[in-house]
Design a protein around this motif. Structure first.
Motif, mmCIF file in Angstrom:
data_model
loop_
_atom_site.group_PDB
_atom_site.id
_atom_site.type_symbol
_atom_site.label_atom_id
_atom_site.label_comp_id
_atom_site.label_asym_id
_atom_site.label_seq_id
_atom_site.Cartn_x
_atom_site.Cartn_y
_atom_site.Cartn_z
ATOM 1 N N ALA A 33 -40.922 -5.940 52.265
ATOM 2 C CA ALA A 33 -42.191 -6.191 51.569
ATOM 3 C C ALA A 33 -42.740 -4.885 51.002
ATOM 4 C CB ALA A 33 -43.205 -6.830 52.519
ATOM 5 N N GLN A 42 -44.626 -7.577 45.198
ATOM 6 C CA GLN A 42 -45.034 -8.249 46.433
ATOM 7 C C GLN A 42 -46.107 -9.281 46.110
ATOM 8 O OE1 GLN A 42 -46.814 -5.722 49.354
ATOM 9 N NE2 GLN A 42 -46.147 -7.008 51.027
ATOM 10 N N GLU A 46 -46.356 -13.445 50.459
ATOM 11 C CA GLU A 46 -45.550 -12.648 51.389
ATOM 12 C C GLU A 46 -46.428 -11.857 52.351
ATOM 13 O OE1 GLU A 46 -43.523 -10.704 48.253
ATOM 14 O OE2 GLU A 46 -41.641 -11.755 48.635
#
Length: 78
Positions: A33, A42, A46
C-alpha cells in the motif's frame, strides 16, 4: 516450560504463531500500500481495509473480549 530462562505458556504458543503470521501478512499489505501511495495509486478502499485489518488483529490478540485481554506472549528484548 522454561526456554532461555523465560517461562513459556504452552497455550499461547499457537496464538503467538497466528499473531506472527497475521502481522507478517499485514506488514506485506502495508508495504504494498505504501508503494502504491508513492505512485498516487492507493485507494481509500485499500486504506480502509488496512485499518480494519489492524483493528481485527488488535481485537483478537492484543485487546481480546475473552480473558486474558492479551492473548500472546510479550517477549522481553534480549
Amino acid at each position: 516450560h522454561l526456554f532461555n530462562s523465560q517461562l513459556i505458556t504452552i497455550n499461547f504458543l499457537v496464538n503467538d504463531l497466528r499473531f506472527y503470521l497475521e502481522i507478517n501478512k499485514f506488514s506485506r499489505l502495508a508495504d504494498s500500500a505504501e508503494a502504491l501511495a508513492a505512485h498516487n495509486r492507493q485507494s481509500e478502499k485499500e486504506v480502509a481495509f488496512l485499518k480494519r485489518k489492524a483493528a481485527i488483529i488488535s481485537k483478537l490478540f492484543l485487546n481480546s473480549d475473552i480473558p486474558p485481554k492479551l492473548r500472546v506472549r510479550c517477549w522481553d528484548p534480549p
